[in-house]
Enzyme design. Structure first.
Site, short mmCIF file in Angstrom:
data_model
loop_
_atom_site.label_atom_id
_atom_site.label_comp_id
_atom_site.label_asym_id
_atom_site.label_seq_id
_atom_site.Cartn_x
_atom_site.Cartn_y
_atom_site.Cartn_z
CB SER A 38 59.55 29.08 51.02
OG SER A 38 59.03 29.83 52.07
CE LYS A 95 61.29 30.34 55.27
NZ LYS A 95 59.93 30.12 54.93
CE LYS A 135 59.25 24.08 49.16
NZ LYS A 135 59.13 25.59 49.89
#
Length: 296
Positions: A96, A171, A239
């Site tokens: 991701s 995502k 993140k």
């Protein structure tokens, strides 16, 4: 499906069970990972010293590492995948990472005469082990069709969203929704507990109504039972929300609720919970309320 030569780079919490399903399906695996190679790969797969060696041996190469710089290093650094590719091979990145960087990575791989599919996953360690991951893909239809039978071994909801990078966009959207749901469940359970109600009974009641969700079911239980072993770490969700905020800034889009969730993730990490499951976001809310959902 006949056995294929498959490369898999990154045998961590998510990567190991995902690669394990490919191994169980009878494919010949060539693997490389940071640190010691776990079983069953050490004995049943070909362990390669570098990502280049993986790419030389395999026809389809999966990458599952934590962040954008890690993918760039694996693909284009010294001993990277790109150095071992030959025309007709396909790289599938299940990490991701930054959608903009992904588009650049894809162009560089395609310039070598190879295919590229970004295929980030959702479902956490539980989904990886159960082969029930949701997989959001970006790439050309022909490349997607080539790798989908392999993705079918790892997930159940597999969608080609669009071109290279669109899987990563999807995502990021997923991580926004998940983070806000975790925050909502955390706030509700802290509120209920501080008000004197039994949070377990509150959760049970809510599971039968419109507030019911997968997050309330799984992560609400984690908050009540204090089971914060990852799963999916706070640090990784940090993140992902940083990617959301960076992308939103570039697009001129306001994401006020996402910004709040990102700050709660940051607070959790500052409190020492960065390596806990992202359901531990509730710990930041508990610190603000000076009241835990349940005692540890």
């Amino acid at each position: 499906m006949s056995a294929q030569k498959i490369g898999f780079i990154g045998l961590g919490i998510m990567g190991a069970p995902m690669a394990g399903h490919l191994l169980d399906a009878g494919h010949q695996l060539f693997v490389n990972t940071h640190g010691k190679t776990p079983e069953p790969f050490a004995s049943k797969a070909t362990v390669c010293k570098t990502a280049t060696e993986v790419a030389q041996q395999a026809d389809i190469i999966f990458v599952m590492v934590p962040d954008t710089p890690d993918v760039e290093l694996v693909l284009f650094g010294e001993g990277g995948v790109a150095a071992g590719l030959s025309k007709g091979k396909t790289v599938v990145d299940c990490s991701s990472i930054d959608p903009v960087a992904t588009k650049g990575f894809g162009k560089k791989i395609e310039a070598l005469g190879c295919g590229y599919v970004d295929a980030p996953v959702s479902g956490g360690e539980v989904g990886a082990k159960a082969a029930s991951l949701t997989i959001m893909c970006g790439g050309q239809q022909a490349e997607f069709d080539k790798v989908k039978p392999l993705l079918d071994k790892m997930g159940k909801n597999i969608t080609l969203v669009g071109g290279i990078g669109d899987g990563q966009v999807c995502k990021v959207a997923n991580q926004i929704i998940v983070a806000l749901n975790i925050a909502a469940v955390g706030e509700a359970l802290v509120f209920a507990s501080k008000a004197g109600a039994d949070p377990a009974k509150v959760r049970q009641a809510l599971m039968g109504g419109f507030a019911s969700s997968r997050i309330l079911e799984v992560h609400g239980e984690r908050m009540i039972k204090r089971t914060f072993a990852p799963g999916f770490r706070i640090a990784l969700h940090q993140k992902d929300l940083n990617l959301a905020m960076q992308s939103a800034r570039a697009l001129g889009v306001a994401l006020p609720q996402t910004a709040g969730a990102a700050q709660l993730m940051n607070a959790c990490a500052a409190l020492g919970h960065g390596q806990s499951d992202h359901s531990a976001l509730v710990r930041a809310l508990e610190a603000l309320a000076q009241h835990p959902v349940q005692p540890d």
